[in-house]
Design a protein around this motif. Structure first.
Motif, PDB file in Angstrom:
ATOM      1  N   LEU A 148      -7.190   3.369  -4.677  1.00 14.46           N
ATOM      2  CA  LEU A 148      -7.705   2.257  -3.874  1.00 14.46           C
ATOM      3  C   LEU A 148      -8.046   1.047  -4.740  1.00 14.46           C
ATOM      4  O   LEU A 148      -7.770  -0.095  -4.357  1.00 14.46           O
ATOM      5  CB  LEU A 148      -8.936   2.702  -3.079  1.00 14.46           C
ATOM      6  N   GLU A 149      -8.607   1.295  -5.900  1.00 21.15           N
ATOM      7  CA  GLU A 149      -8.930   0.195  -6.806  1.00 21.15           C
ATOM      8  C   GLU A 149      -7.655  -0.494  -7.311  1.00 21.15           C
ATOM      9  O   GLU A 149      -7.622  -1.711  -7.447  1.00 21.15           O
ATOM     10  CB  GLU A 149      -9.770   0.681  -7.979  1.00 21.15           C
ATOM     11  N   MET A 154       0.827  -1.189   0.000  1.00 19.84           N
ATOM     12  CA  MET A 154       0.000   0.000   0.000  1.00 19.84           C
ATOM     13  C   MET A 154       0.872   1.254   0.000  1.00 19.84           C
ATOM     14  O   MET A 154       0.535   2.224  -0.666  1.00 19.84           O
ATOM     15  CB  MET A 154      -0.911   0.007   1.220  1.00 19.84           C
ATOM     16  N   THR A 205     -14.626  -1.751  -3.498  1.00 15.34           N
ATOM     17  CA  THR A 205     -14.436  -0.499  -2.774  1.00 15.34           C
ATOM     18  C   THR A 205     -15.778   0.211  -2.710  1.00 15.34           C
ATOM     19  O   THR A 205     -16.445   0.363  -3.728  1.00 15.34           O
ATOM     20  CB  THR A 205     -13.401   0.392  -3.490  1.00 15.34           C
ATOM     21  N   GLU A 245      -7.276  -4.680   9.734  1.00 17.00           N
ATOM     22  CA  GLU A 245      -7.702  -3.452   9.074  1.00 17.00           C
ATOM     23  C   GLU A 245      -6.556  -2.457   9.010  1.00 17.00           C
ATOM     24  O   GLU A 245      -5.734  -2.363   9.919  1.00 17.00           O
ATOM     25  CB  GLU A 245      -8.891  -2.830   9.806  1.00 17.00           C
ATOM     26  N   ARG A 264      -6.437  -2.641  -4.432  1.00 19.38           N
ATOM     27  CA  ARG A 264      -7.307  -3.815  -4.308  1.00 19.38           C
ATOM     28  C   ARG A 264      -7.005  -4.831  -5.403  1.00 19.38           C
ATOM     29  O   ARG A 264      -6.862  -6.023  -5.147  1.00 19.38           O
ATOM     30  CB  ARG A 264      -8.782  -3.386  -4.366  1.00 19.38           C
ATOM     31  N   ILE A 285      -9.548  -8.166  -0.843  1.00 18.40           N
ATOM     32  CA  ILE A 285      -9.826  -7.223   0.240  1.00 18.40           C
ATOM     33  C   ILE A 285     -11.070  -6.412  -0.106  1.00 18.40           C
ATOM     34  O   ILE A 285     -11.410  -6.232  -1.275  1.00 18.40           O
ATOM     35  CB  ILE A 285      -8.640  -6.277   0.515  1.00 18.40           C
ATOM     36  N   SER A 286     -11.721  -5.954   0.931  1.00 15.03           N
ATOM     37  CA  SER A 286     -12.828  -5.012   0.797  1.00 15.03           C
ATOM     38  C   SER A 286     -12.342  -3.687   1.353  1.00 15.03           C
ATOM     39  O   SER A 286     -11.608  -3.654   2.342  1.00 15.03           O
ATOM     40  CB  SER A 286     -14.043  -5.497   1.577  1.00 15.03           C
ATOM     41  N   ILE A 287     -12.762  -2.594   0.718  1.00 14.16           N
ATOM     42  CA  ILE A 287     -12.298  -1.265   1.116  1.00 14.16           C
ATOM     43  C   ILE A 287     -13.491  -0.359   1.376  1.00 14.16           C
ATOM     44  O   ILE A 287     -14.406  -0.275   0.551  1.00 14.16           O
ATOM     45  CB  ILE A 287     -11.408  -0.645   0.025  1.00 14.16           C
ATOM     46  N   LEU A 305     -16.972  -0.005   4.647  1.00 15.63           N
ATOM     47  CA  LEU A 305     -16.255  -1.274   4.676  1.00 15.63           C
ATOM     48  C   LEU A 305     -17.230  -2.431   4.857  1.00 15.63           C
ATOM     49  O   LEU A 305     -17.192  -3.415   4.111  1.00 15.63           O
ATOM     50  CB  LEU A 305     -15.215  -1.287   5.799  1.00 15.63           C
ATOM     51  N   PHE A 336     -14.308   3.619   2.102  1.00 14.91           N
ATOM     52  CA  PHE A 336     -13.702   4.936   1.927  1.00 14.91           C
ATOM     53  C   PHE A 336     -14.701   6.002   2.351  1.00 14.91           C
ATOM     54  O   PHE A 336     -15.848   5.997   1.915  1.00 14.91           O
ATOM     55  CB  PHE A 336     -13.310   5.108   0.450  1.00 14.91           C
TER      56      PHE A 336
END
Length: 103
Positions: free
Chosen positions: A35-36, A1, A92, A18, A39, A57-59, A81, A61
């Motif tokens: 973010l995409e 990241m 996301t 997290e 991910r 992963i799930s995001i 989230l 925002f």
């Protein structure tokens, strides 16, 4: 990241599994694209510890608006989230605070 964010952005573990990223000086559309990419990159990586399988992963925002408290900001991210997790995972979701939430 950390390799995907800017020099003035912050990446930190928030709790157990997290993480939090605080972006500065970026528009919502640019943040969403970053973010995409994060991910997607994670979903394409294979992990030796998992028999060369990948993970997703799930995001969540939360969009900052002037005057938004940190509690409201993190609550919005948390809501997003859980929405991302409950509606299919590996996505996301953006929480846009109504103006009345910004205090």
């Amino acid at each position: 990241m950390k390799t995907r964010v800017g020099l003035n952005d912050f990446v930190a573990r928030y709790s157990g599994e997290e993480f939090a990223i605080i972006f500065t000086e970026k528009a919502t559309e640019e943040i969403f694209e970053i973010l995409e990419r994060i991910r997607w990159q994670i979903s394409q990586s294979k992990y030796e510890e998992l028999n060369k399988q990948s993970v997703t992963i799930s995001i969540g925002f939360s969009e900052y608006r002037p005057g938004t408290s940190k509690e409201t900001l993190f609550s919005g991210a948390n809501q997003s989230l859980y929405k991302a997790k409950m509606t299919g995972k590996n996505k996301t979701d953006i929480h846009t605070a109504p103006l009345k939430e910004a205090k």
